[in-house]
Design an enzyme around this catalytic site. Structure first.
Site, PDB file in Angstrom:
ATOM      1  N   HIS A   1      -2.383  -2.143  -9.379  1.00  0.00           N
ATOM      2  CA  HIS A   1      -3.377  -1.388  -8.431  1.00  0.00           C
ATOM      3  C   HIS A   1      -4.688  -2.383  -8.645  1.00  0.00           C
ATOM      4  CE1 HIS A   1      -5.958   1.506  -6.735  1.00  0.00           C
ATOM      5  NE2 HIS A   1      -5.009   1.837  -6.229  1.00  0.00           N
TER       6      HIS A   1
ATOM      7  N   ASP B   1       2.711   5.516  -6.283  1.00  0.00           N
ATOM      8  CA  ASP B   1       3.932   5.483  -5.812  1.00  0.00           C
ATOM      9  C   ASP B   1       5.190   5.362  -6.388  1.00  0.00           C
ATOM     10  OD1 ASP B   1       2.856   5.471  -3.097  1.00  0.00           O
ATOM     11  OD2 ASP B   1       2.319   3.549  -3.130  1.00  0.00           O
TER      12      ASP B   1
ATOM     13  N   HIS C   1       0.939  -1.106  -0.015  1.00  0.00           N
ATOM     14  CA  HIS C   1      -0.023  -0.095  -0.049  1.00  0.00           C
ATOM     15  C   HIS C   1       0.894   1.149  -0.024  1.00  0.00           C
ATOM     16  CE1 HIS C   1      -3.528   2.423   0.484  1.00  0.00           C
ATOM     17  NE2 HIS C   1      -3.767   2.192   1.999  1.00  0.00           N
TER      18      HIS C   1
HETATM   19  N1  ACO Z   1       4.849  -6.395 -10.304  1.00  0.00           N
HETATM   20  C1  ACO Z   1       4.536  -7.618 -10.975  1.00  0.00           C
HETATM   21  N2  ACO Z   1       3.519  -8.342 -11.027  1.00  0.00           N
HETATM   22  C2  ACO Z   1       2.563  -7.880 -10.296  1.00  0.00           C
HETATM   23  C3  ACO Z   1       2.505  -6.488  -9.761  1.00  0.00           C
HETATM   24  C4  ACO Z   1       3.893  -5.910  -9.898  1.00  0.00           C
HETATM   25  N3  ACO Z   1       3.824  -4.677  -9.197  1.00  0.00           N
HETATM   26  N4  ACO Z   1       1.328  -6.481  -9.229  1.00  0.00           N
HETATM   27  C5  ACO Z   1       0.527  -7.219  -9.667  1.00  0.00           C
HETATM   28  N5  ACO Z   1       1.304  -8.232 -10.335  1.00  0.00           N
HETATM   29  C6  ACO Z   1       0.869  -9.634 -10.760  1.00  0.00           C
HETATM   30  C7  ACO Z   1       0.848 -10.583  -9.636  1.00  0.00           C
HETATM   31  O1  ACO Z   1       2.022 -11.312  -9.606  1.00  0.00           O
HETATM   32  C8  ACO Z   1      -0.236 -11.323 -10.049  1.00  0.00           C
HETATM   33  O2  ACO Z   1       0.368 -12.409 -11.097  1.00  0.00           O
HETATM   34  P1  ACO Z   1      -0.273 -14.015 -11.118  1.00  0.00           P
HETATM   35  O3  ACO Z   1      -1.538 -13.826 -11.483  1.00  0.00           O
HETATM   36  O4  ACO Z   1       0.321 -14.602 -12.247  1.00  0.00           O
HETATM   37  O5  ACO Z   1      -0.030 -14.403  -9.785  1.00  0.00           O
HETATM   38  C9  ACO Z   1      -1.115 -10.559 -10.631  1.00  0.00           C
HETATM   39  O6  ACO Z   1      -0.546  -9.447 -11.160  1.00  0.00           O
HETATM   40  C10 ACO Z   1      -2.361 -10.063  -9.733  1.00  0.00           C
HETATM   41  O7  ACO Z   1      -1.617  -9.703  -8.510  1.00  0.00           O
HETATM   42  P2  ACO Z   1      -2.446  -9.443  -7.135  1.00  0.00           P
HETATM   43  O8  ACO Z   1      -1.327  -9.052  -6.094  1.00  0.00           O
HETATM   44  O9  ACO Z   1      -3.303 -10.348  -6.849  1.00  0.00           O
HETATM   45  O10 ACO Z   1      -3.263  -8.133  -7.432  1.00  0.00           O
HETATM   46  P3  ACO Z   1      -3.938  -7.218  -6.643  1.00  0.00           P
HETATM   47  O11 ACO Z   1      -5.256  -6.711  -7.039  1.00  0.00           O
HETATM   48  O12 ACO Z   1      -3.829  -7.570  -5.112  1.00  0.00           O
HETATM   49  O13 ACO Z   1      -2.822  -6.008  -6.741  1.00  0.00           O
HETATM   50  C11 ACO Z   1      -1.380  -4.721  -5.444  1.00  0.00           C
HETATM   51  C12 ACO Z   1      -2.743  -4.835  -6.088  1.00  0.00           C
HETATM   52  C13 ACO Z   1      -1.279  -5.213  -3.962  1.00  0.00           C
HETATM   53  C14 ACO Z   1      -1.190  -3.141  -5.316  1.00  0.00           C
HETATM   54  C15 ACO Z   1      -0.230  -5.292  -6.648  1.00  0.00           C
HETATM   55  O14 ACO Z   1      -0.240  -4.801  -7.678  1.00  0.00           O
HETATM   56  C16 ACO Z   1       1.106  -5.076  -6.063  1.00  0.00           C
HETATM   57  O15 ACO Z   1       1.460  -5.789  -4.771  1.00  0.00           O
HETATM   58  N6  ACO Z   1       1.872  -3.912  -6.345  1.00  0.00           N
HETATM   59  C17 ACO Z   1       3.005  -3.743  -5.848  1.00  0.00           C
HETATM   60  C18 ACO Z   1       3.112  -2.922  -4.600  1.00  0.00           C
HETATM   61  C19 ACO Z   1       2.571  -1.499  -4.825  1.00  0.00           C
HETATM   62  O16 ACO Z   1       3.008  -0.719  -5.648  1.00  0.00           O
HETATM   63  N7  ACO Z   1       1.488  -1.055  -3.976  1.00  0.00           N
HETATM   64  C20 ACO Z   1       0.685   0.265  -3.959  1.00  0.00           C
HETATM   65  C21 ACO Z   1      -0.432   0.071  -4.541  1.00  0.00           C
HETATM   66  S1  ACO Z   1      -0.893   2.051  -4.694  1.00  0.00           S
HETATM   67  C22 ACO Z   1      -1.480   2.332  -3.253  1.00  0.00           C
HETATM   68  O17 ACO Z   1      -1.695   1.485  -2.407  1.00  0.00           O
HETATM   69  C23 ACO Z   1      -1.081   3.973  -2.820  1.00  0.00           C
END
Ligand code: ACO
Length: 386
Positions: free
Chosen positions: A266, A323, A227
């Site tokens: 996201h 971010d 987050h």
């Molecule tokens: N880099 C690489 N792969 C990613 C990323 C990423 N940043 N984000 C998602 N994916 C991939 C996951 O590995 C997953 O792949 P799979 O289906 O092959 O296993 C798929 O996309 C879905 O990912 P989830 O984590 O289940 O998706 P979610 O909806 O929960 O994602 C989240 C949201 C938690 C923000 C995620 O994109 C992430 O972890 N990003 C990196 C952390 C980040 O930048 N957080 C800030 C968000 S903005 C904020 O909160 C202010």
């Protein structure tokens, strides 16, 4: 009623796609990549507004008149001082605790100094919201000041909220560039619907715990790298990449190792995050006078962005989020990495308070369910027989 299909509860992992309430505070359009505070596009607000006006907009639901703006500006300014006990907590914890933990503890401690903490009337909550929003920035600035070896800087009540934040942080007035950058960052981070930290705030507040308790919960939730903590993690990654020539290799190997690249992806935006676009444009506009360090970060950021978008943008809906470009822009304003996420939190207190006050108008305790997968009626075996 819980969603039950053929006797088996439907679990929405991470509450994905679940609506928890109605709200008129902000709209995140994840398909178009648009964000509105009370109907006003974030692009328009970042271009034209200031933090005090955005606070009014979020709390009262409309843009202020000139009189209303000067009144809320004064209220925020008047609330800036920190109690001695809170300054002591910050001094005691700098160097031992993460600045987000210091913000969480200090915000929680503020409740002891507010005679209205337990007053749950809307009027008292509006007054407390102003005090929390104002003092959270003072806590973060004081933490940064003490981390840099300085001491508490008495706030200057004659200047704006963001200018005073920079003044308390550096013990000197910000230049125009710093002020412009930080004004935009405070506006952009002020609100974002029912994300994890706002939901955390609302879960705590839905028990009718007071506003300090609710905001303290929000800060705790924002800390994590999935987050708010992603802004620090993204800049750490850029530092680790070091030389822009290493960018593609680094990203390639992160993706091959199934690592998440911080600052991308996201839950709601499956298009480019409009806040990331604003921050990226800002970063590019800074290049003419950029330091070698900032130029380096910018090249790494742009190369990483290109690669991620080529690989995962259209195909997987993974785009830069708020971010990703924040770190280099904060660096241009002279902000140390350790307080990126606390600044995010200080700004977001506006959204958390607005949501809490709105939700309390029609409060219902949050109490979801879980599907139990363990056993029942096991025989208790006395300790000496196990
Ligand atoms: N880099 C690489 N792969 C990613 C990323 C990423 N940043 N984000 C998602 N994916 C991939 C996951 O590995 C997953 O792949 P799979 O289906 O092959 O296993 C798929 O996309 C879905 O990912 P989830 O984590 O289940 O998706 P979610 O909806 O929960 O994602 C989240 C949201 C938690 C923000 C995620 O994109 C992430 O972890 N990003 C990196 C952390 C980040 O930048 N957080 C800030 C968000 S903005 C904020 O909160 C202010």
């Amino acid at each position: 009623m819980a969603d039950v299909v053929a006797g088996s509860p439907q679990i929405s992992s991470g509450l994905e796609g679940v609506y928890i309430t109605e709200s008129s505070i902000s709209k995140v359009d994840g398909t178009q990549g648009r964000l509105y505070y009370r109907g006003y596009s974030i692009d328009v607000l970042a271009k034209n507004s200031n933090f005090e006006e955005v606070v009014f907009l979020l709390l009262y639901g409309k843009l202020p008149t000139a009189d209303e703006l000067s009144e809320i500006t004064k209220q925020l300014a008047d609330a800036r001082d920190l109690p001695d006990g809170v300054i002591s907590i910050i001094k005691e914890q700098v160097g031992k605790a993460d600045p987000m933990d210091i913000l969480r503890t200090a915000t929680s401690a503020l409740s002891a100094y507010d005679s209205e903490t337990a007053d749950m009337s809307k009027e008292a909550n509006m007054r407390k919201a102003i005090r929390i929003i104002s003092k959270a920035s003072s806590i973060v600035a004081t933490t940064g000041r003490i981390m840099a070896g300085g001491s508490y800087v008495t706030p200057d009540k004659s200047i704006g909220h963001v200018a005073n934040f920079m003044y308390m942080l550096n013990n000197k007035m910000p230049d125009k560039l710093q002020l412009d950058i930080m004004r935009d960052m405070f506006i952009i981070h002020a609100e974002h619907s029912s994300n994890a930290s706002t939901f955390g705030t609302m879960v705590a507040g839905s028990t009718l715990a007071d506003l300090y308790a609710a905001v303290t919960a929000g800060i705790a939730v924002l800390k994590g790298p999935l987050h708010g903590g992603a802004d620090e993690a993204a800049l750490k990654m850029m530092k680790q990449i070091g030389d822009p020539q290493n960018t593609e290799k680094y990203i390639e190997s992160a993706l091959a190792g199934k690592q998440k690249v911080m600052g991308f992806g996201h839950r709601v935006y499956k298009a480019y995050d409009p806040r990331a676009r604003i921050i990226k444009e800002y970063l590019i506009s800074l290049q003419a006078d950029a330091s070698p360090e900032l130029r380096n970060y910018t090249e790494i950021a742009l190369r990483a962005e290109k690669m991620m978008v080529d690989k995962l943008g259209q195909s997987h809906g993974i785009w830069p989020n708020v971010d990703f470009f924040a770190g280099p822009v904060y660096t241009a304003a002279g902000i140390p990495l350790e307080i990126f996420t606390p600044i995010f939190a200080a700004s977001r207190t506006a959204g958390w308070c607005a949501h809490m006050i709105e939700y309390w108008q029609n409060n219902r305790l949050f109490r979801p369910l879980e599907k139990y997968t363990g056993q029942i009626d096991l025989q208790y075996v006395p300790l000496d027989k196990r």
